[in-house]
Motif scaffolding. Structure first.
Motif, PDB file in Angstrom:
ATOM      1  N   UNK A 275       6.582  11.479 -29.408  1.00  0.00           N
ATOM      2  CA  UNK A 275       5.879  12.763 -29.612  1.00  0.00           C
ATOM      3  C   UNK A 275       5.541  13.382 -28.269  1.00  0.00           C
ATOM      4  N   UNK A 276       5.096  12.558 -27.316  1.00  0.00           N
ATOM      5  CA  UNK A 276       4.768  13.066 -25.977  1.00  0.00           C
ATOM      6  C   UNK A 276       5.997  13.695 -25.330  1.00  0.00           C
ATOM      7  N   UNK A 277       7.136  13.054 -25.465  1.00  0.00           N
ATOM      8  CA  UNK A 277       8.368  13.611 -24.892  1.00  0.00           C
ATOM      9  C   UNK A 277       8.756  14.919 -25.570  1.00  0.00           C
ATOM     10  N   UNK A 278       8.523  15.025 -26.876  1.00  0.00           N
ATOM     11  CA  UNK A 278       8.854  16.254 -27.604  1.00  0.00           C
ATOM     12  C   UNK A 278       8.014  17.423 -27.106  1.00  0.00           C
ATOM     13  N   UNK A 279       6.713  17.165 -26.848  1.00  0.00           N
ATOM     14  CA  UNK A 279       5.836  18.256 -26.416  1.00  0.00           C
ATOM     15  C   UNK A 279       5.828  18.447 -24.906  1.00  0.00           C
ATOM     16  N   UNK A 280       6.615  17.642 -24.180  1.00  0.00           N
ATOM     17  CA  UNK A 280       6.763  17.854 -22.747  1.00  0.00           C
ATOM     18  C   UNK A 280       5.828  17.047 -21.878  1.00  0.00           C
ATOM     19  N   UNK A 281       5.236  15.987 -22.410  1.00  0.00           N
ATOM     20  CA  UNK A 281       4.376  15.104 -21.621  1.00  0.00           C
ATOM     21  C   UNK A 281       5.187  13.842 -21.347  1.00  0.00           C
TER      22      UNK A 281
ATOM     23  N   UNK B  55      -4.548  10.643 -23.619  1.00  0.00           N
ATOM     24  CA  UNK B  55      -5.647  11.016 -22.723  1.00  0.00           C
ATOM     25  C   UNK B  55      -5.976  12.502 -22.866  1.00  0.00           C
ATOM     26  N   UNK B  56      -4.961  13.352 -22.877  1.00  0.00           N
ATOM     27  CA  UNK B  56      -5.192  14.789 -23.008  1.00  0.00           C
ATOM     28  C   UNK B  56      -5.859  15.119 -24.345  1.00  0.00           C
ATOM     29  N   UNK B  57      -5.374  14.497 -25.400  1.00  0.00           N
ATOM     30  CA  UNK B  57      -5.973  14.734 -26.722  1.00  0.00           C
ATOM     31  C   UNK B  57      -7.417  14.251 -26.756  1.00  0.00           C
ATOM     32  N   UNK B  58      -7.675  13.122 -26.126  1.00  0.00           N
ATOM     33  CA  UNK B  58      -9.044  12.588 -26.088  1.00  0.00           C
ATOM     34  C   UNK B  58      -9.978  13.524 -25.333  1.00  0.00           C
ATOM     35  N   UNK B  59      -9.503  14.071 -24.229  1.00  0.00           N
ATOM     36  CA  UNK B  59     -10.323  15.017 -23.461  1.00  0.00           C
ATOM     37  C   UNK B  59     -10.638  16.247 -24.310  1.00  0.00           C
TER      38      UNK B  59
END
Length: 142
Positions: free
Chosen positions: A74-80, A88-92
């Motif tokens: 999923x991270x690769x799909x959204x460019x992370x 980490x980004x979602x948690x923030x």
């Protein structure tokens, strides 16, 4: 059969190492405990939407723990680059949303407290005619 084999025998074969399974088991148990505590602590007064969000978060957390590769995809799909970074980004974002919600609740509670304090002060204040009578009855010592 040692302790590691016994632990692995309890869980599903997920194609992961024994150490990974142990942390997955601990994390899933922690998630379940937190969700259960939230339901018990809030009781029937909690909104249905909040309960659905809690269940959705718990399901997401369990899937993330059990299938960490899915989060990386999923991270690769959204460019992370990595799943851990996406988490980490979602948690923030969730933390900032929680802080904003708490700030709004705190301000609302402060407004209610101020209103109640003012109302109580007015309700308990001595009426002008009572003050006048008390002052006229009391002899002044000058």
């Amino acid at each position: 059969m040692d302790a590691t084999d016994m632990i692995l025998a309890l869980g599903p074969d997920l194609g992961v190492g024994s150490r990974t399974f142990i942390i997955q088991l601990l994390l899933v148990l922690g998630i379940v405990a937190i969700v259960a505590w939230l339901f018990i602590k809030r009781g029937a007064k909690q909104l249905a939407v909040r309960r659905l969000l809690i269940l959705a978060f718990a399901a997401f957390a369990v899937v993330t723990v059990l299938f960490p590769g899915a989060l990386s995809r999923v991270a690769n799909i959204v460019g992370v680059g990595r799943g851990a970074d996406l988490l980490l980004y979602a948690t923030v974002l969730v933390l900032l949303g929680f802080l904003a919600l708490q700030e709004a609740r705190t301000k609302a509670a402060e407004k209610r407290t101020t209103h109640l304090a003012r109302r109580l002060a007015l309700d308990e204040a001595e009426q002008p005619w009572q003050y006048r009578e008390r002052e006229l009855r009391t002899p002044r010592s000058e």
